[in-house]
Each structure stands twice: as structure tokens, then as C-alpha cells.
Design an enzyme around this catalytic site. Structure first.
Site, PDB file in Angstrom:
ATOM      1  N   LYS A 176       0.844  -1.209   0.000  1.00  0.00           N
ATOM      2  CA  LYS A 176       0.000   0.000   0.000  1.00  0.00           C
ATOM      3  C   LYS A 176       0.876   1.254   0.000  1.00  0.00           C
ATOM      4  CE  LYS A 176      -3.720  -2.493   2.346  1.00  0.00           C
ATOM      5  NZ  LYS A 176      -4.452  -2.799   3.593  1.00  0.00           N
ATOM      6  N   GLN A 211      -4.049  -1.473   9.882  1.00  0.00           N
ATOM      7  CA  GLN A 211      -4.046  -2.818   9.291  1.00  0.00           C
ATOM      8  C   GLN A 211      -4.597  -3.831  10.299  1.00  0.00           C
ATOM      9  OE1 GLN A 211      -3.376  -3.345   6.104  1.00  0.00           O
ATOM     10  NE2 GLN A 211      -3.687  -5.545   6.208  1.00  0.00           N
ATOM     11  N   ASP A 252     -10.602   2.894   4.551  1.00  0.00           N
ATOM     12  CA  ASP A 252     -10.882   1.454   4.507  1.00  0.00           C
ATOM     13  C   ASP A 252     -12.386   1.191   4.422  1.00  0.00           C
ATOM     14  OD1 ASP A 252      -8.856  -0.451   4.396  1.00  0.00           O
ATOM     15  OD2 ASP A 252      -8.263  -0.115   6.488  1.00  0.00           O
TER      16      ASP A 252
HETATM   17  N1  GUN Z   1      -6.751  -6.850   6.696  1.00  0.00           N
HETATM   18  C1  GUN Z   1      -7.195  -7.591   5.659  1.00  0.00           C
HETATM   19  N2  GUN Z   1      -7.734  -6.807   4.705  1.00  0.00           N
HETATM   20  C2  GUN Z   1      -7.635  -5.542   5.155  1.00  0.00           C
HETATM   21  C3  GUN Z   1      -8.012  -4.274   4.608  1.00  0.00           C
HETATM   22  O1  GUN Z   1      -8.587  -4.145   3.505  1.00  0.00           O
HETATM   23  N3  GUN Z   1      -7.722  -3.199   5.385  1.00  0.00           N
HETATM   24  C4  GUN Z   1      -7.127  -3.307   6.594  1.00  0.00           C
HETATM   25  N4  GUN Z   1      -6.894  -2.188   7.294  1.00  0.00           N
HETATM   26  N5  GUN Z   1      -6.768  -4.449   7.126  1.00  0.00           N
HETATM   27  C5  GUN Z   1      -7.022  -5.568   6.398  1.00  0.00           C
END
Ligand code: GUN
Length: 291
Positions: free
Chosen positions: A52, A96, A119
Site C-alpha cells: 500500500k 491494518q 478502509d
Molecule cells: N486486513 C485484511 N484486509 C484488510 C483491509 O482491507 N484493510 C485493513 N486495514 N486491514 C485488512
């Protein structure tokens, strides 16, 4: 059978975002800035967050990565989120998941300012999504909708079976596919671990979204000919022939299921790159909110 090439579609969408950001910057506008918080050292989470942050720099976004040890407390993490909420330079905040067990994910998600919730996990974002209002959509379902749109796959009136009801993928996916939008208007069945006779459901499906987190769970005997498969799983399985010692497989037994499909996403290079696109589009959107 056609492979839905997430890498190629993502590259196309990222080019569009890059151009848009360059135009905004040339006009003296704001550079989108994403802040990512990573707690602990889960190897998969490290890889996702690294990806990311790398994509931010590829697209001309700013990014800040805040890393903390597993011993971090919930109060400390809430304090970090509050600082980012108040920081005018930060447009999007991403914590995350999963978080260490002693930290409530709900408490942390609820603390993120809805205008920075790139998110799309905050109750306000999810509520607006449910009502069909403009908001941040969760990155993976958003990315899947972008991919269906890119390939002009019409899901109107088709029976879509979603496997898995997580807040991150399964539940929002079921909402988006059923909405009166394009793509949308599917007839959706949301299945989960307590579903009786899952195979009877999947055999009726025109489209299956597999988001279970169980390697090669969906097998060829569970699908009908011509089905469209969206495989959300990213599972690490041991592979001594690889330098890393593992390889990635989806929730679908690709080798045996693919010959029966009209369209199928591979793992890797399917849904994964589209998730990043969803996040980047949300971050660009967040940077355009006046504050
Ligand atoms: N863990 C698994 N998928 C995601 C996501 O799309 N965003 C975040 N913040 N954590 C995750």
C-alpha cells in the site's frame, strides 16, 4: 474461460489516478496523503502494508507508515488515531487488521474520523453504503466492483453466492452486488460457516465470491458450467521449491475449477491488486473533502 487479470486492470486504473493527482498538484491542489498503522509483525500484514505504501509513492501520493510493537495498548493506539484525525496533512487513515487480541478492532475502527476512513470500515461508512449513499466503500469489494465494470460483466438478475460474511469482504460484497447500480442488481445469497448444504447453493450460482480464508475450499464438483468466480482468498501454503518457503493460493481449487468457468480471478494477480486500487481511489476522494 477468461482470466480476469487484476494486475492489468489495476495498472490501468492506477494510471488514471496518477494522471488525476498530477493535474491536481499542477493546479496547486493537495497531494493525497495516506497514514498506515501496523501493530506487531504479522508477515502477511507487513506485505500488504508495504504494498500500500509503495503504491502511494508510485501514484504521487504522500504516505506515513507508523509501526508499533505488539505490546502497544488500546489506549496508546487510540491516541495515535486521534493525532492522525487532527492532523490536517493526513487525508486517509488505515489501521491494518488483524490487531493483537488485547486491542478491540471495533474500538479502533470507531475512533477513525469518518472523513478519513479510507478502509470504509467505520459504522458511518458501512451505514451509508447500505443505504446506497456516497461514501468510502471497503477496498476489496470496491476493487471487485471496479473489475466487473472494467470487463463489462453484467450481473443483473444473476444469482450471486457470496461465501463468507466478514465485515471487510463478504457482508459489504453482498450489499453492493444487490444494489440498484451498474454493476449490481444481482440476486444475492450470503452463505457462511453455519450454512446447511453449501454445495446445493454454489451449484445454483451464476457468480461465486469466495472469501473464506481456506485454501482451495471451493472445488470443481461445487460449481456449474459457465460460472463466474471471484477468488478473494490469499492463503500461504508451504512450498519448499520457493525461496520464501511458501506460495499463495486462493479459496478456490483453481486448476480444476477454472476449466468450468466463463471468467475467473487468479491468485495472486486477481483481486489483490484491485484492493489496492480501491484504497487509492478512496484516499484520493478523502483528499478532496474540504476541511
Ligand atoms: N486486513 C485484511 N484486509 C484488510 C483491509 O482491507 N484493510 C485493513 N486495514 N486491514 C485488512
Amino acid at each position: 474461460m477468461q482470466i480476469l487479470d487484476g494486475l492489468a486492470v489495476a495498472a490501468h486504473i492506477k494510471e488514471q489516478i496518477k494522471t488525476e493527482v498530477a493535474t491536481v498538484k499542477n493546479k496547486g491542489g493537495k497531494t493525497p496523503h495516506l497514514a498506515a498503522i501496523l501493530v506487531g509483525n504479522n508477515p502477511a500484514s507487513e506485505a500488504y502494508v508495504g504494498n500500500k505504501v509503495r503504491t502511494c509513492s508510485e501514484l504521487g501520493f504522500g504516505s506515513t507508515l507508523l509501526r508499533f510493537g505488539t505490546e502497544m495498548t488500546e489506549i496508546e493506539l487510540l491516541h495515535e488515531v486521534k493525532k492522525l484525525n487532527e492532523n490536517k496533512d493526513i487525508d486517509g487513515i488505515l489501521v491494518q487488521l488483524p490487531l493483537p487480541k488485547h486491542i478491540s478492532e471495533t474500538a479502533i475502527i470507531n475512533a477513525i474520523h469518518p472523513n478519513k476512513d479510507v478502509d470504509g470500515f467505520h459504522p458511518i461508512s458501512q451505514g451509508k453504503m447500505l443505504l446506497g449513499q456516497d461514501t468510502f466503500l471497503p477496498a476489496t469489494p470496491y476493487g471487485i466492483m471496479l473489475m466487473l465494470a472494467h470487463y463489462n460483466i453484467d450481473i443483473t438478475g444473476k444469482h450471486c453466492v457470496v461465501i463468507g460474511r466478514s465485515n471487510i469482504v463478504g457482508s459489504p460484497m453482498s450489499v453492493l452486488m444487490a444494489q440498484n447500480t451498474n454493476p449490481g442488481n444481482a440476486t444475492v445469497t450470503l452463505t457462511h460457516s453455519r450454512t446447511k448444504d453449501l454445495k446445493a447453493m454454489t451449484l445454483q450460482a451464476d457468480i461465486i465470491v469466495a472469501a473464506i480464508g481456506n485454501p482451495k475450499f471451493l472445488t470443481a464438483d461445487m460449481v456449474k458450467d459457465g460460472v463466474i468466480i471471484i477468488d478473494v482468498g490469499i492463503n500461504r501454503i508451504e512450498d519448499a521449491t520457493r525461496k520464501s518457503g511458501y506460495r499463495l493460493v486462493g479459496d478456490v481449487d483453481f486448476e480444476n475449477v477454472a476449466p468450468k468457468c466463463s471468467f475467473i480471478t487468479p491468485v495472486p494477480k486477481g483481486v489483490g491488486p484491485m484492493t489496492i486500487c480501491g484504497l487509492m481511489k478512496n484516499t484520493l476522494k478523502a483528499s478532496q473533502i474540504a476541511r
